[in-house]
Design a protein around this motif. Sequence first.
Motif, short mmCIF file in Angstrom:
data_model
loop_
_atom_site.label_atom_id
_atom_site.label_comp_id
_atom_site.label_asym_id
_atom_site.label_seq_id
_atom_site.Cartn_x
_atom_site.Cartn_y
_atom_site.Cartn_z
N ILE A 159 0.85 -1.19 0.00
CA ILE A 159 0.00 0.00 0.00
C ILE A 159 0.89 1.24 0.00
O ILE A 159 1.88 1.30 0.71
CB ILE A 159 -0.97 0.01 1.20
CG1 ILE A 159 -1.91 1.22 1.14
CG2 ILE A 159 -0.25 -0.08 2.52
CD1 ILE A 159 -3.08 1.14 2.10
N GLN A 160 0.51 2.20 -0.84
CA GLN A 160 1.30 3.43 -0.94
C GLN A 160 0.37 4.63 -0.91
O GLN A 160 -0.59 4.71 -1.67
CB GLN A 160 2.11 3.43 -2.23
CG GLN A 160 2.97 4.64 -2.39
CD GLN A 160 3.79 4.59 -3.67
OE1 GLN A 160 3.59 3.76 -4.53
NE2 GLN A 160 4.71 5.52 -3.79
N ARG A 161 0.67 5.54 0.00
CA ARG A 161 -0.11 6.79 0.11
C ARG A 161 0.24 7.67 -1.07
O ARG A 161 1.41 7.86 -1.41
CB ARG A 161 0.21 7.49 1.42
CG ARG A 161 -0.60 8.74 1.64
CD ARG A 161 -0.27 9.32 3.04
NE ARG A 161 -1.01 10.51 3.25
CZ ARG A 161 -0.50 11.74 3.08
NH1 ARG A 161 0.75 11.91 2.72
NH2 ARG A 161 -1.24 12.79 3.30
N LEU A 162 -0.79 8.22 -1.71
CA LEU A 162 -0.58 9.16 -2.80
C LEU A 162 -0.46 10.55 -2.21
O LEU A 162 -1.30 10.95 -1.41
CB LEU A 162 -1.73 9.11 -3.80
CG LEU A 162 -1.95 7.78 -4.52
CD1 LEU A 162 -3.17 7.87 -5.42
CD2 LEU A 162 -0.72 7.38 -5.30
N ASP A 163 0.57 11.27 -2.61
CA ASP A 163 0.65 12.65 -2.14
C ASP A 163 -0.11 13.54 -3.13
O ASP A 163 -0.58 13.09 -4.16
CB ASP A 163 2.10 13.11 -1.93
CG ASP A 163 2.93 13.09 -3.19
OD1 ASP A 163 2.39 13.25 -4.30
OD2 ASP A 163 4.16 12.93 -3.07
#
Length: 173
Positions: A159-163
């Motif tokens: 999982i990767q947070r989108l900036d």
Amino acid sequence: MTLAYIGLGSNLDDPISQIRHALSELGELPLCQLVATSSLYTTRPVGPQDQPDFINAVAALETKLSPLALLDQLQALEQRHRRRRLQHWGPRTLDLDLLLYDQEMIKRPRLQVPHPYMHERAFVLVPLEELVSTAKHKPIMLHHQPLTYWLTHLDQHEIQRLDDADVSTSATV
């Protein structure tokens, strides 16, 4: 008002826009008020891998609707986004899951709360933790364990947070 948490996911037809519009529309549901939203996250799909990655988020919603009435509203919103249920865990324009409804435990044929698989899914727990950690809500317990317990037992590498730059760039492509 009852506090409910809604999981959102999309991997078709400009998923970032699908999630943004759905978040806005959640705040317009009858007898509901959108009180908080998580960041957007990108994740690999659960199930068949021959589909695009998902964009996910969680929303906190205060509501006077009963759990089943809220579920009806969520499913109607999915239909307005042209949701088609062709394949279990398949691609979708919009998926809305009622994750939590206050501290209630509900087991009905149409609805189980807490959502039965949420403790196994980083794409639910990570954005949920983001909301809970910034608010002064009751601690969330899943299967008699705090939310933080389940987070430590999940692989969060998928999982990767989108900036904001990622979201802006994706929206203009």
